[in-house]
Write an enzyme that holds these catalytic residues in place. Structure first.
Site, PDB file in Angstrom:
ATOM      1  CG  ASP A   1      24.387  36.325  40.988  1.00 14.80           C
ATOM      2  OD1 ASP A   1      25.467  35.695  41.056  1.00 14.80           O
ATOM      3  OD2 ASP A   1      23.344  35.825  40.517  1.00 14.80           O
TER       4      ASP A   1
ATOM      5  CB  CYS B   1      30.071  34.486  39.597  1.00 13.94           C
ATOM      6  SG  CYS B   1      31.213  35.035  40.878  1.00 13.94           S
TER       7      CYS B   1
ATOM      8  CG  HIS C   1      32.990  38.020  38.366  1.00 12.85           C
ATOM      9  ND1 HIS C   1      31.686  37.701  38.666  1.00 12.85           N
ATOM     10  CD2 HIS C   1      33.123  37.858  37.021  1.00 12.85           C
ATOM     11  CE1 HIS C   1      31.047  37.383  37.550  1.00 12.85           C
ATOM     12  NE2 HIS C   1      31.893  37.461  36.536  1.00 12.85           N
TER      13      HIS C   1
END
Length: 353
Positions: free
Chosen positions: A163, A166, A341
């Site tokens: 989101d 992370c 990510h």
């Protein structure tokens, strides 16, 4: 994106696809065009010197509310022709704008659907999983080899929600987990004292007292909770609770801001899209949901004096590791980076809990 407690210097407007039909307005004039000096039916019925015709005397037609296309061309005397062929151009402009607006609304709706699916299927922080679980996500032989390489050194993976927070959430959980597992109360107390000192420095920079105290109190209260009730259940209870987890994320963002602003001469060497470090922080660090880059990682690990190793599983034949900051000693925290990510990694020696 869930509403965050973060108070920044500015907020971006949200796009709401539900409001799209209300925004769509078509001016009748834009459908029929307004030729240069031509009287439009319904505005004036003749070219006589009547009250209705006054706006068009001496060719003064600029005050008429035409479509954007007609208004733009009227000023230089190159208005649309009275021929039927060119009367469709204003209509085409309106239809093109309508289509673009519809596409924007649909894109926003699709992004909202993706975000809702992520929230439904993935917690803020997951339980530990075997690293081999990554094999289910890839078919490419190069990535399968990279996962095999990871498996020689790491046993467990803990996923975080993608989101934009992370990195901070992975870092926060790892900090809590390390202190909790060490069961070193004096060390935890010293860390909490450091957080209070950092809060005071942020206040000196002009950040609001009430807000900063709220963030640091939430961080320290949850840290003490983990120390008093050391368990996986406690850890997940903190970081899967949106209110607590998001406040911890925000506080870690402000710690990053603090370090960047304490050493602007150094960190400004790594930014080229902002005039100064303050503007960079307001745009790229403070906003909730903004991804972290290397400059963020360097800043917060330097402030906390915590060595973090990041295993990069991106382009290239092998997984490459980089330590932040580059100091002697073993890393205390290890994260896995895949494009855009971060997740948490645990070494082979780390026992499952």
């Amino acid at each position: 994106m869930e509403a965050s407690p973060l108070v920044t210097s500015g907020t971006d407007g949200d796009t709401n696809s539900e409001s799209f039909p209300k925004k769509l307005k078509v001016n009748d004039d834009s459908l029929r065009g307004v030729p240069n000096g031509e009287v439009v039916q319904g505005e004036a019925d003749s070219t006589d010197n009547t009250e209705n015709a006054k706006p068009y005397e001496n060719g003064d037609h600029k005050e008429h509310k035409t479509s954007c296309c007609a208004a733009a061309t009227a000023e230089d005397g190159n208005g649309p022709s009275t021929s039927s062929g060119n009367r469709g151009e204003p209509l085409k402009a309106v239809l093109d704008a309508t289509e673009a607006q519809y596409i924007d609304a649909r894109t926003t709706e699709q992004m909202n659907d993706i975000e809702a699916e992520i929230k439904q299927n993935l917690a803020f922080i997951s339980e530990k999983e075997d690293v081999s679980i990554l094999e289910e996500e890839y078919e490419d032989a190069i990535y399968i080899q990279k996962i095999a390489d990871l498996k020689t050194r790491y046993r467990w993976l803990r996923r975080t929600r993608g989101d934009g927070n992370c990195f901070y959430r992975s870092l926060g959980l790892s900090l809590f987990e390390n202190l909790m597992n060490a069961k070193d109360i004096p060390k935890a107390n010293a860390f909490a004292d450091l957080m209070v000192k950092c809060k005071d420095e942020l206040l000196e920079m002009g950040y609001p007292k009430f807000t900063m105290e709220d963030f640091v109190d939430t961080f320290n209260d949850n840290l003490m909770r983990a120390m008093e009730q050391p368990s996986e259940e406690t850890l997940l209870g903190i970081f899967q609770d949106q209110g607590q987890s998001d406040f911890i994320v925000v506080w870690l963002r402000f710690l990053t801001v603090l370090q960047l602003r304490k050493e602007p001469d150094f960190y400004e060497n790594f930014i080229d899209t902002y005039p100064n470090i303050v503007d960079f922080c307001r745009a790229e660090v403070e906003p909730f949901g903004k991804d972290a880059d290397n400059i963020h990682v360097v800043a917060i690990t330097s402030l906390l004096k915590v060595k973090v190793r990041i295993e990069y599983m991106d382009r290239g034949q092998k997984v490459s590791a980089h330590d932040f900051p580059e100091v002697e000693g073993d890393p205390q925290i290890t994260l896995l980076y895949r494009p855009g990510h971060y997740d948490v990694l645990y070494r082979m020696s780390h026992e499952a809990q």
